[in-house]
Write a protein that holds these residues in place. Sequence first.
Motif, mmCIF file in Angstrom:
data_model
loop_
_atom_site.group_PDB
_atom_site.id
_atom_site.type_symbol
_atom_site.label_atom_id
_atom_site.label_comp_id
_atom_site.label_asym_id
_atom_site.label_seq_id
_atom_site.Cartn_x
_atom_site.Cartn_y
_atom_site.Cartn_z
ATOM 1 N N VAL A 1 45.211 29.145 -46.363
ATOM 2 C CA VAL A 1 44.780 28.873 -44.997
ATOM 3 C C VAL A 1 45.949 28.310 -44.195
ATOM 4 C CG1 VAL A 1 43.261 27.475 -43.548
ATOM 5 C CG2 VAL A 1 42.401 28.499 -45.670
ATOM 6 N N GLY A 2 46.151 28.875 -43.025
ATOM 7 C CA GLY A 2 47.237 28.416 -42.167
ATOM 8 C C GLY A 2 48.512 29.208 -42.312
ATOM 9 N N TRP A 3 48.480 30.263 -43.145
ATOM 10 C CA TRP A 3 49.660 31.096 -43.364
ATOM 11 C C TRP A 3 49.296 32.566 -43.220
ATOM 12 C CZ3 TRP A 3 54.439 28.888 -44.151
ATOM 13 C CH2 TRP A 3 54.442 27.517 -44.410
ATOM 14 N N PHE A 4 50.304 33.379 -42.889
ATOM 15 C CA PHE A 4 50.075 34.827 -42.812
ATOM 16 C C PHE A 4 51.391 35.540 -43.091
ATOM 17 C CE2 PHE A 4 51.715 33.868 -38.634
ATOM 18 C CZ PHE A 4 52.384 35.017 -38.208
ATOM 19 N N GLY A 5 51.311 36.847 -43.178
ATOM 20 C CA GLY A 5 52.487 37.680 -43.457
ATOM 21 C C GLY A 5 52.413 38.297 -44.830
ATOM 22 N N SER A 6 53.237 39.315 -45.067
ATOM 23 C CA SER A 6 53.216 40.026 -46.343
ATOM 24 C C SER A 6 53.572 39.120 -47.508
ATOM 25 C CB SER A 6 54.188 41.208 -46.289
ATOM 26 O OG SER A 6 55.517 40.754 -46.024
ATOM 27 N N SER B 1 45.491 37.889 -40.290
ATOM 28 C CA SER B 1 46.593 38.311 -41.159
ATOM 29 C C SER B 1 47.837 38.724 -40.380
ATOM 30 C CB SER B 1 46.125 39.473 -42.045
ATOM 31 O OG SER B 1 45.633 40.535 -41.253
ATOM 32 N N TYR B 2 47.710 38.830 -39.051
ATOM 33 C CA TYR B 2 48.871 39.182 -38.213
ATOM 34 C C TYR B 2 49.314 38.015 -37.326
ATOM 35 C CZ TYR B 2 47.600 43.831 -39.733
ATOM 36 O OH TYR B 2 47.296 44.936 -40.515
ATOM 37 N N GLY B 3 48.707 36.845 -37.557
ATOM 38 C CA GLY B 3 49.099 35.662 -36.817
ATOM 39 C C GLY B 3 48.363 35.455 -35.515
ATOM 40 N N GLN B 4 47.396 36.323 -35.192
ATOM 41 C CA GLN B 4 46.657 36.176 -33.954
ATOM 42 C C GLN B 4 45.644 35.040 -34.054
ATOM 43 O OE1 GLN B 4 47.467 37.970 -31.187
ATOM 44 N NE2 GLN B 4 49.134 38.703 -32.490
ATOM 45 N N CYS B 5 45.638 34.201 -33.028
ATOM 46 C CA CYS B 5 44.719 33.059 -33.007
ATOM 47 C C CYS B 5 43.410 33.438 -32.313
ATOM 48 C CB CYS B 5 45.364 31.889 -32.274
ATOM 49 S SG CYS B 5 46.835 31.239 -33.103
ATOM 50 N N PRO B 6 42.307 32.766 -32.667
ATOM 51 C CA PRO B 6 41.020 33.054 -32.007
ATOM 52 C C PRO B 6 41.058 32.811 -30.501
ATOM 53 C CG PRO B 6 40.705 31.728 -33.977
ATOM 54 C CD PRO B 6 42.173 31.764 -33.731
ATOM 55 N N THR B 7 41.778 31.804 -30.066
ATOM 56 C CA THR B 7 41.856 31.505 -28.638
ATOM 57 C C THR B 7 43.295 31.630 -28.144
ATOM 58 O OG1 THR B 7 41.990 29.138 -29.183
ATOM 59 C CG2 THR B 7 39.813 30.037 -28.635
ATOM 60 N N LYS B 8 44.122 30.637 -28.464
ATOM 61 C CA LYS B 8 45.508 30.681 -28.028
ATOM 62 C C LYS B 8 46.357 29.817 -28.946
ATOM 63 C CE LYS B 8 44.668 27.001 -24.614
ATOM 64 N NZ LYS B 8 44.705 26.659 -23.176
ATOM 65 N N CYS B 9 47.668 29.872 -28.734
ATOM 66 C CA CYS B 9 48.584 29.085 -29.556
ATOM 67 C C CYS B 9 48.424 27.594 -29.234
ATOM 68 C CB CYS B 9 50.030 29.486 -29.290
ATOM 69 S SG CYS B 9 50.398 31.241 -29.528
ATOM 70 N N ILE B 10 48.791 26.789 -30.194
ATOM 71 C CA ILE B 10 48.822 25.360 -29.945
ATOM 72 C C ILE B 10 49.967 25.063 -28.982
ATOM 73 C CG2 ILE B 10 50.396 24.789 -31.844
ATOM 74 C CD1 ILE B 10 48.669 22.309 -32.375
ATOM 75 N N ALA B 11 49.840 23.984 -28.213
ATOM 76 C CA ALA B 11 50.887 23.618 -27.265
ATOM 77 C C ALA B 11 52.224 23.469 -27.982
ATOM 78 C CB ALA B 11 50.520 22.316 -26.557
ATOM 79 N N GLY B 12 53.238 24.071 -27.428
ATOM 80 C CA GLY B 12 54.567 24.001 -28.027
ATOM 81 C C GLY B 12 55.000 25.277 -28.702
ATOM 82 N N TRP B 13 54.090 26.280 -28.784
ATOM 83 C CA TRP B 13 54.428 27.545 -29.431
ATOM 84 C C TRP B 13 53.871 28.708 -28.606
ATOM 85 C CZ3 TRP B 13 57.576 27.336 -33.677
ATOM 86 C CH2 TRP B 13 57.710 26.092 -34.298
ATOM 87 N N PHE B 14 54.532 29.847 -28.698
ATOM 88 C CA PHE B 14 54.074 31.017 -27.954
ATOM 89 C C PHE B 14 54.654 32.274 -28.600
ATOM 90 C CE2 PHE B 14 58.290 30.572 -26.297
ATOM 91 C CZ PHE B 14 58.657 31.789 -25.767
ATOM 92 N N GLY B 15 54.312 33.410 -28.025
ATOM 93 C CA GLY B 15 54.884 34.680 -28.470
ATOM 94 C C GLY B 15 54.153 35.305 -29.642
ATOM 95 N N GLN B 16 54.786 36.308 -30.246
ATOM 96 C CA GLN B 16 54.183 37.050 -31.354
ATOM 97 C C GLN B 16 53.853 36.121 -32.511
ATOM 98 O OE1 GLN B 16 56.716 40.035 -33.062
ATOM 99 N NE2 GLN B 16 55.031 41.095 -34.073
ATOM 100 N N GLY B 17 52.568 36.084 -32.901
ATOM 101 C CA GLY B 17 52.136 35.215 -33.988
ATOM 102 C C GLY B 17 52.353 33.745 -33.691
ATOM 103 N N CYS B 18 52.536 33.398 -32.418
ATOM 104 C CA CYS B 18 52.806 32.004 -32.018
ATOM 105 C C CYS B 18 54.003 31.434 -32.781
ATOM 106 C CB CYS B 18 51.572 31.123 -32.254
ATOM 107 S SG CYS B 18 50.081 31.677 -31.406
#
Length: 592
Positions: free
Chosen positions: A26-31, A47-64
């Motif tokens: 839990v909390g990890w993803f990737g091959s 499994s691709y890093g997509q969050c249910p809502t949005k990234c936590i503050a301080g992170w953004f972009g692909q897979g946050c």
Amino acid sequence: MGLLFKLILCFTVLTCASSVLAQCPVGWFGSKCQYMCHCESDAHCDSYGQCPTKCIAGWFGQGCQYEDLTTIDGALISTSAVSSSTSWLTDQDVTTCNEDPSLNSITVQWDRPYPFTWLRLQAKTSTAIGQFEFLFTTNGNKSYNCINQLLAIVDTTTVDYRCDINDTVTRLIITGSSLYSVCSLYISGGRNVALKQTAQQSGTYVFANISYSASLAVDGDANPYFHNNTCSHTTDILQESVPPVSWTLTLDTPRVINRIKIYNRADCCSYRLSNFSLETMDINNHTVWSYVGPVNASLVYELNTMQQEPVKTIRIIATKIEVNPILPMVTLCEVFLFGDCEPGTWGLGCTSPCPTECRDFCQQESGKCFKCLGYVDPPRCTTACLPNTWGINCQSNCSSSCQNTSCDKLTGVCDKGCNGYSNPPACTVECASGKWGHNCSYECNSSCIRQTCERVTGLCQSTSENTATTASLATTVVPDPCNCPSLGPGIGIGIAIGVVSIVLVDVAIYFIFIKRRQPPATANDPVDKTQGTQLQQYDSLKENTQYKPHYETVDPIDIDKTSVTQGSTSMNSSPYENEIAPYESYSPKHKK
């Protein structure tokens, strides 16, 4: 049957792949479960890093996966807007945007220098893309605009800007004509490419059957307390140590590293990480960058490398000698390497090649080719826009409101002033009545009706609502685009009076001449009984010939010669010729 087999095989492969990806803790993803989720409210990512809502503050972009420098500790955001709130800019919500029309600048200030690579702006509409300007202040208090600016269109309202600053910055000011439509701002601090990479150390410390392996320094947990079992530690047994005492990290693919962050042990013994040496090396083990730590150790080291050469390996070597044992030791609670793929590759794993049309360099999150802003030859962007063009790949034309249709190749604002408008460089306010030309600096010709003229060319508006066509023509003023001095109404009236006087003189001369052609009868003149008949014949002849005498070309001297000649003519000459003699007898030159 063959088709059914293929479908079953395809379904099996997809199911297996999904199950492999889903097996991450839990909390990890990737091959290889090598990427950490950064979801709001500690939610689990897919499994691709997509969050249910949005990234936590301080992170953004692909897979946050990209750290956001707008919300990092020590960052301060301010705007020129009346409202002091800037939460709408960093809340990662594209539906909350600027609502203040007075906004004309956004400033991000940091309490320490950071390397800059690229930023992301989200706007309300696609028309805002490409219409921003950036001013950077470096740690040395120098100012730069965005150097070698490139942009990548993420979607219809999101664009990434890349600048080659090659220095650390402490402040960024964003301006531009489309600033009013901004919704979100992200500034990339890179992504942690050290996470779950291959780590080794000269020897491993073991205590109470717990092994403090090298991998604990890249497990994503920066807890600085050693007994929480989150820190790496080299052995304290001389026989088990392989000199030099060191910790080494090898990346699966070379990455460009801009920033290194090291968490030291905080509960005790932090001095062990004083005077350490660090070096990064390329794929051939050649040193790319090196650093020597201070005498007094820090709990956290933040190092800006500012190197563009891809790095394959990083090594930290201890130099502090312990009294007992006499062996240096390295304790690392976490090591972050912030950077991105080497040129020519993209993706989270940096294994995908860039497209053939930009094979040397592409947007490292999506693989899209960068576009040029102010240049016409993507992706190299070395050929500037032709005159009168600007923008992304020079596809936009400068506004006709610009003087000579000239504008800035990056922003499109008029760079030589306005033509027919009064507010450079925007050039959106038309000239006031009676003004025209460059920045409305010329006055319309005073001979123009109501002294109004066309605001671009200066041509008079030559017709009036209640004036007849003939009057319009009479009052039309020759266009004066250069705003040269006019003759003035006084001189014009004088010319008109002169013309009328000449006409009146001509008419007077005409009537005098007619009168002289018919001399008055005297008492001595014999009565010619045939005069009436002769006059009737003369009038008849004049009607038939439509003769028009050219009085103005007849010289009285010539007329005298004609009279002599006529005196010798036959009595059968025409009645018209006999009419000349009376005229001669009254000529002033021959009066006796």
